[in-house]
Enzyme design. Sequence first.
Site, PDB file in Angstrom:
ATOM      1  N   LYS A 189       0.855  -1.191   0.000  1.00 39.14           N
ATOM      2  CA  LYS A 189       0.000   0.000   0.000  1.00 39.14           C
ATOM      3  C   LYS A 189       0.893   1.243   0.000  1.00 39.14           C
ATOM      4  O   LYS A 189       1.971   1.230   0.609  1.00 39.14           O
ATOM      5  CB  LYS A 189      -0.912  -0.044   1.227  1.00 39.14           C
ATOM      6  CG  LYS A 189      -2.000   1.020   1.254  1.00 39.14           C
ATOM      7  CD  LYS A 189      -2.956   0.793   2.437  1.00 39.14           C
ATOM      8  CE  LYS A 189      -4.024   1.865   2.537  1.00 39.14           C
ATOM      9  NZ  LYS A 189      -4.996   1.592   3.622  1.00 39.14           N
ATOM     10  N   SER A 223      -9.860   1.636   2.440  1.00 39.52           N
ATOM     11  CA  SER A 223      -8.959   2.426   1.631  1.00 39.52           C
ATOM     12  C   SER A 223      -7.880   1.608   0.912  1.00 39.52           C
ATOM     13  O   SER A 223      -7.259   2.102  -0.027  1.00 39.52           O
ATOM     14  CB  SER A 223      -8.276   3.465   2.515  1.00 39.52           C
ATOM     15  OG  SER A 223      -7.479   2.840   3.499  1.00 39.52           O
ATOM     16  N   SER A 252     -10.230  -0.877   6.586  1.00 37.70           N
ATOM     17  CA  SER A 252      -9.605  -0.715   5.266  1.00 37.70           C
ATOM     18  C   SER A 252      -8.854  -1.914   4.704  1.00 37.70           C
ATOM     19  O   SER A 252      -8.445  -1.889   3.550  1.00 37.70           O
ATOM     20  CB  SER A 252      -8.666   0.481   5.284  1.00 37.70           C
ATOM     21  OG  SER A 252      -9.401   1.645   5.085  1.00 37.70           O
TER      22      SER A 252
HETATM   23  N1  GLN Z   1     -13.394   3.861   5.771  1.00 33.74           N
HETATM   24  C1  GLN Z   1     -12.882   4.326   7.017  1.00 33.74           C
HETATM   25  C2  GLN Z   1     -12.473   5.771   6.905  1.00 33.74           C
HETATM   26  O1  GLN Z   1     -12.720   6.353   5.914  1.00 33.74           O
HETATM   27  C3  GLN Z   1     -11.723   3.459   7.443  1.00 33.74           C
HETATM   28  C4  GLN Z   1     -10.479   3.750   6.727  1.00 33.74           C
HETATM   29  C5  GLN Z   1      -9.335   2.863   7.137  1.00 33.74           C
HETATM   30  O2  GLN Z   1      -9.500   1.831   7.751  1.00 33.74           O
HETATM   31  N2  GLN Z   1      -8.145   3.314   6.823  1.00 33.74           N
HETATM   32  O3  GLN Z   1     -11.939   6.343   7.798  1.00 33.74           O
END
Ligand code: GLN
Length: 469
Positions: free
Chosen positions: A77, A152, A176
């Site tokens: 990532k 994400s 995410s």
């Molecule tokens: N979707 C969640 C957010 O927007 C979690 C994101 C994540 O786990 N990095 O914060």
Amino acid sequence: MPHPFRTIEETHNALKNGTLTVRALVDEYLAVITEKNPDINAYLEVFTDIDEQVSRAQTMFDNGTATMLTGIPVAMKDNMLIKGHVASASSKMLESYVASYDGTVARILKEHGAILIGRTNMDEFAMGSSTENSAFGRTKNPLDTSRVPGGSSGGAAAALAMGGALISLGSDTGGSIRQPAAFCDLVGMKPTYGTISRHGLIAMASSLDQIGPMTHTVRDAEILFEALSVHDPMEATSVPVEKRISTHTEKKKIGVPRKMISQEGLDPEILTAFEISLDKLKTQGYEIVDVDMPLSEHALAVYYILQPAEVSSNLARFDGIRFGLSEDGNTLLEVYEKSRGKGFGKEVRRRMILGAYILSHGYYDAYYAKALAVRSMIEKEFETLFEQVDMIATPTSPFLPFVAGEKVADPLAMYMSDFFAVPANIAGIPAISLPAGHAKNGLPIGLQLMAPLFEDKMLFTCGKAFLGE
Ligand code: GLN
């Protein structure tokens, strides 16, 4: 075109007995990337030093120092630091930032001779559930390109699902890893907080961020987790190994929070698949019981106080002076405004503004302090629950992979993606998403299992049984 997918163990054996070379293996994946990435946009960059990595890995096989991860193609990532490579967190703010050191996960992978293929697209600074918040274009779901791959860590998931890596690493602050795994028919695991080092992970919300594996099989996730979950003196919240105590012995009782699940406008096809999964677990000797988690129903609300607060603090360093994109201005304030205005996308700005508000003098007690109090109550709720059951099962996501653009204008609808995922981050406990069937239109569905602190292994054991590995 690679085998629908390869596992680490079978690949390792082939590399070891010489029926496969590291070069041939890596070339398979590179060919897929060349063919598919222009459309899917899973990778932002394929590294140019792959040839050197390949020869180093092959040497390790030749001189007998290879480990299970040697030669294995890994997608990283874009928020994990790899010395000499850009790490942009898919933000204009860090578009030209080149890491000056290896983060701990990169260092360990390099020591194993794993092949770091490239960096994968993500929602900017890991905020989002669809990979549509990237400054570098959306990533498509390889299973249906009109749809999102989740987020994400959507690029890491898509890289795997399209056959562009054997395993990948994502980060999970509030789902995410698990949600994109569910959206791309993969295994995704968020380990216990503090087991895999965050040193060299671009911070988003530090008390929740956790690196973890995304793979095709549970066994692959387990191998990757075992290699990476070491104590790291470079990281203050890394838990010493002797303190990673697992005490559960039975490991056969799974709680289902019926009320939480039914409240959530869950897609009926996901509910059907979930019931089928529970039946499958029953036939494997697991006992399924109903549990109540009234406080965890508020975890998402708690998350959207704590997460923006930590974001506003962590991202303050990107001011055009100390770190990040720098724009000229006539005054210091103008430098800040222009640099941050140009460097950060809409969602990141929304969270920073929310966070600044939450932490401001007049509102700190009403919001931040209260959310912290509810957080410890949620931790207690899990502690009590885990006296009655060994694991908790929920669907991973309340809905199926959605069509790109569908939720962009409605942040609250987007945030609901993580309704089931967030409680594990709030409590720091490990959780895994497993492929658990498909909807009528073929879209994948994920099953989430959560376990007590440091009982990561329990998830692997149950996951392997569930998938018949
Ligand atoms: N979707 C969640 C957010 O927007 C979690 C994101 C994540 O786990 N990095 O914060």
